[in-house]
Design an enzyme around this catalytic site. Structure first.
Site, PDB file in Angstrom:
ATOM      1  CE  LYS A 264     -20.103   1.990 -43.906  1.00 53.21           C
ATOM      2  NZ  LYS A 264     -19.616   1.251 -45.042  1.00 53.21           N
TER       3      LYS A 264
ATOM      4  CG  ASP B 277     -21.536  -0.002 -48.219  1.00 53.20           C
ATOM      5  OD1 ASP B 277     -21.554  -0.478 -49.356  1.00 53.20           O
ATOM      6  OD2 ASP B 277     -20.665   0.795 -47.823  1.00 53.20           O
ATOM      7  CG  MET B 278     -25.983  -5.080 -43.626  1.00 52.07           C
ATOM      8  SD  MET B 278     -27.602  -4.246 -43.632  1.00 52.07           S
ATOM      9  CE  MET B 278     -28.460  -5.139 -44.908  1.00 52.07           C
TER      10      MET B 278
ATOM     11  NE  ARG C 183     -21.157  -5.007 -51.162  1.00 50.97           N
ATOM     12  CZ  ARG C 183     -21.202  -3.678 -51.074  1.00 50.97           C
ATOM     13  NH1 ARG C 183     -21.044  -2.938 -52.144  1.00 50.97           N
ATOM     14  NH2 ARG C 183     -21.436  -3.086 -49.931  1.00 50.97           N
TER      15      ARG C 183
HETATM   16  P1  FAD Z   1     -11.062 -13.190 -45.098  1.00 51.63           P
HETATM   17  O1  FAD Z   1     -11.187 -14.605 -44.707  1.00 51.63           O
HETATM   18  O2  FAD Z   1     -11.055 -12.131 -44.072  1.00 51.63           O
HETATM   19  O3  FAD Z   1      -9.786 -12.957 -45.971  1.00 51.63           O
HETATM   20  C1  FAD Z   1      -9.457 -13.882 -46.985  1.00 51.63           C
HETATM   21  C2  FAD Z   1      -8.032 -13.623 -47.437  1.00 51.63           C
HETATM   22  O4  FAD Z   1      -7.953 -12.375 -48.116  1.00 51.63           O
HETATM   23  C3  FAD Z   1      -7.031 -13.497 -46.282  1.00 51.63           C
HETATM   24  O5  FAD Z   1      -6.555 -14.729 -45.871  1.00 51.63           O
HETATM   25  C4  FAD Z   1      -5.954 -12.652 -46.900  1.00 51.63           C
HETATM   26  O6  FAD Z   1      -5.111 -13.426 -47.710  1.00 51.63           O
HETATM   27  C5  FAD Z   1      -6.727 -11.726 -47.793  1.00 51.63           C
HETATM   28  N1  FAD Z   1      -6.987 -10.467 -47.137  1.00 51.63           N
HETATM   29  C6  FAD Z   1      -8.111 -10.092 -46.510  1.00 51.63           C
HETATM   30  N2  FAD Z   1      -7.968  -8.844 -46.043  1.00 51.63           N
HETATM   31  C7  FAD Z   1      -6.706  -8.445 -46.366  1.00 51.63           C
HETATM   32  C8  FAD Z   1      -5.930  -7.247 -46.200  1.00 51.63           C
HETATM   33  N3  FAD Z   1      -6.438  -6.188 -45.565  1.00 51.63           N
HETATM   34  N4  FAD Z   1      -4.689  -7.170 -46.695  1.00 51.63           N
HETATM   35  C9  FAD Z   1      -4.173  -8.202 -47.348  1.00 51.63           C
HETATM   36  N5  FAD Z   1      -4.841  -9.366 -47.559  1.00 51.63           N
HETATM   37  C10 FAD Z   1      -6.085  -9.474 -47.080  1.00 51.63           C
HETATM   38  N6  FAD Z   1     -18.627  -5.648 -44.739  1.00 51.63           N
HETATM   39  C11 FAD Z   1     -19.781  -5.223 -44.181  1.00 51.63           C
HETATM   40  O7  FAD Z   1     -20.054  -5.527 -43.020  1.00 51.63           O
HETATM   41  N7  FAD Z   1     -20.674  -4.473 -44.900  1.00 51.63           N
HETATM   42  C12 FAD Z   1     -20.463  -4.160 -46.211  1.00 51.63           C
HETATM   43  O8  FAD Z   1     -21.292  -3.475 -46.822  1.00 51.63           O
HETATM   44  C13 FAD Z   1     -19.276  -4.633 -46.829  1.00 51.63           C
HETATM   45  N8  FAD Z   1     -19.031  -4.418 -48.142  1.00 51.63           N
HETATM   46  C14 FAD Z   1     -17.939  -4.993 -48.728  1.00 51.63           C
HETATM   47  C15 FAD Z   1     -17.770  -4.873 -50.108  1.00 51.63           C
HETATM   48  C16 FAD Z   1     -16.709  -5.506 -50.728  1.00 51.63           C
HETATM   49  C17 FAD Z   1     -16.548  -5.384 -52.202  1.00 51.63           C
HETATM   50  C18 FAD Z   1     -15.766  -6.268 -49.960  1.00 51.63           C
HETATM   51  C19 FAD Z   1     -14.635  -6.970 -50.617  1.00 51.63           C
HETATM   52  C20 FAD Z   1     -15.926  -6.359 -48.613  1.00 51.63           C
HETATM   53  C21 FAD Z   1     -16.993  -5.731 -47.980  1.00 51.63           C
HETATM   54  N9  FAD Z   1     -17.181  -5.833 -46.605  1.00 51.63           N
HETATM   55  C22 FAD Z   1     -18.352  -5.372 -46.035  1.00 51.63           C
HETATM   56  C23 FAD Z   1     -16.112  -6.405 -45.747  1.00 51.63           C
HETATM   57  C24 FAD Z   1     -16.333  -7.887 -45.502  1.00 51.63           C
HETATM   58  O9  FAD Z   1     -17.420  -8.058 -44.620  1.00 51.63           O
HETATM   59  C25 FAD Z   1     -15.097  -8.559 -44.891  1.00 51.63           C
HETATM   60  O10 FAD Z   1     -14.813  -7.939 -43.671  1.00 51.63           O
HETATM   61  C26 FAD Z   1     -13.851  -8.474 -45.748  1.00 51.63           C
HETATM   62  O11 FAD Z   1     -14.146  -8.665 -47.100  1.00 51.63           O
HETATM   63  C27 FAD Z   1     -12.809  -9.538 -45.299  1.00 51.63           C
HETATM   64  O12 FAD Z   1     -13.317 -10.797 -45.515  1.00 51.63           O
HETATM   65  P2  FAD Z   1     -12.902 -11.735 -46.759  1.00 51.63           P
HETATM   66  O13 FAD Z   1     -14.177 -12.179 -47.392  1.00 51.63           O
HETATM   67  O14 FAD Z   1     -12.007 -11.020 -47.659  1.00 51.63           O
HETATM   68  O15 FAD Z   1     -12.264 -12.990 -46.124  1.00 51.63           O
END
Ligand code: FAD
Length: 338
Positions: free
Chosen positions: A129, A163-164, A213
């Site tokens: 970050k 990261d963002m 990403r």
């Molecule tokens: P969602 O629609 O939230 O989740 C999809 C499904 O995944 C859910 O229905 C559920 O089944 C499952 N799931 C999600 N979370 C959980 C949990 N905690 N426990 C169990 N099951 C779960 N955000 C930023 O703002 N900046 C970043 O730099 C950043 N980097 C990231 C890097 C990676 C590799 C990942 C995976 C995420 C990152 N994020 C970042 C977080 C991202 O923005 C989302 O908040 C996060 O990934 C949840 O969204 P989703 O795409 O998984 O979809």
């Protein structure tokens, strides 16, 4: 212990967090339960954080989402994933440091991590970050640190991710990224699908060359900046993903950071239908989430990396994860009893 506030995006990466942070629409979630409210309030307590950190049951429970506090535990987990055919990314919990000394310590820490990864021959990237590296303190120092880390990553045959954070950091983050990327290609940056500006940012990054990403976005943002409805974010994500897949090349890696398995399947099917070369894109997921899918996807032609967080500032991150799914509290109870 590394300096910095503990609000890693991973704290905010979940539906529970989204409820707290307010970017999901009413139509997207059930009303927050009392348990969630209590947990989310608790997550802000420094006193509770200190109490929890001292309790062994809490340390056992947190293991579900984090292999350990020190980088050694993260790298051991990375080694296990490697044995199972999965790559990984490691990141230290912390952000928004307030002194040069803290920022410099974080840089030294990550340089050592890059060397440890090389020494152990792990297929493990590093993600940072910018505010952990002092963006708020001195942007020039931060840029110098990122450059030093990318150079070390290149020397070691590795790659650095940025990261963002909140939307007011996007310009500074992308400016810094472009400057570093112009000289050193082994660096990628995160873009957030929920931001209205992201299609333009993506176009400019694709034109300049660069690894992206894509994530949905984890922070609280006003409606004029980010989509308030999750459905809009999901739709934007797929549109951006197809654009990224249409721009793959040998000098960039396109990454989809999501646990949304339906979305991953649409991306996979699209890549297959367009004959997008394997190895030009990957899916990244967080440690402890969708673990079965993490292991199954590679057999279906989807390379996966697991993002492993570590550090001592895990309390708010962990409690917000519990708040996301109060059923997870049972893991704490089980840990208490075991
Ligand atoms: P969602 O629609 O939230 O989740 C999809 C499904 O995944 C859910 O229905 C559920 O089944 C499952 N799931 C999600 N979370 C959980 C949990 N905690 N426990 C169990 N099951 C779960 N955000 C930023 O703002 N900046 C970043 O730099 C950043 N980097 C990231 C890097 C990676 C590799 C990942 C995976 C995420 C990152 N994020 C970042 C977080 C991202 O923005 C989302 O908040 C996060 O990934 C949840 O969204 P989703 O795409 O998984 O979809």
């Amino acid at each position: 212990m590394l300096a910095g506030r503990s609000d890693n995006f991973a704290i905010a990466d979940t539906p529970g967090q989204a409820l707290d942070e307010g970017w999901w629409s009413v139509a997207d979630f059930v009303p927050m339960s009392i348990a969630r409210t209590v947990l989310l309030r608790a997550s802000r307590s420094t006193w509770l954080a200190e109490q929890f950190r001292r309790r062994s049951f809490a340390r056992r429970a947190v293991r579900r989402f984090m292999p350990g506090e020190d980088v050694g535990a993260a790298l051991d987990a990375a080694a296990s994933f490697s044995t199972a055919g999965l790559g990984s990314v490691v990141t230290a919990l912390g952000e928004r440091v307030t002194t040069r000394a803290e920022a410099e310590e974080v840089r030294r820490h990550y340089i050592q991590v890059l060397d440890d990864i090389a020494a152990r021959r792990l297929p493990t990237h590093v993600s940072v970050k910018l505010t952990h590296l002092g963006l708020d303190v001195d942007p020039a120092l931060c840029a110098e640190s990122v450059r030093a880390l990318v150079v070390r990553a290149e020397t070691n045959g590795n790659m650095l991710w940025i990261d963002m954070e909140e939307s007011h950091y996007v310009d500074a983050t992308l400016d810094l990224y472009r400057h570093v990327r112009a000289e050193h290609p082994k660096v990628g940056v995160c873009l957030q699908a929920y931001l209205r500006r992201t299609p333009n940012d993506l176009e400019s990054l694709l034109a300049a060359g660069g690894s992206v990403r894509l994530v949905k976005g984890a922070y609280r943002e006003p409606a004029e900046v980010a989509f308030p409805r999750k459905a809009d974010t999901d739709a934007a994500y797929f549109a951006l993903a197809t654009r990224m897949l249409g721009a793959t090349s040998s000098d960039r890696l396109q990454v989809f950071g999501t646990h949304d398995l339906a979305l991953v399947e649409r991306i996979r099917a699209h890549a297959q239908s367009k004959s997008i070369p394997r190895g030009s894109w990957e899916v990244h997921m967080l440690y402890g989430i969708q673990t079965a899918a993490q292991r199954a996807l590679p057999t279906n032609g989807v390379p996966v990396r697991v993002l492993i967080s570590y550090g001592s500032h895990w309390f708010p991150w962990y409690v917000r994860r519990l708040a996301e799914r109060p059923a997870n509290v049972w893991f704490v109870v089980k840990s208490l009893m075991s």
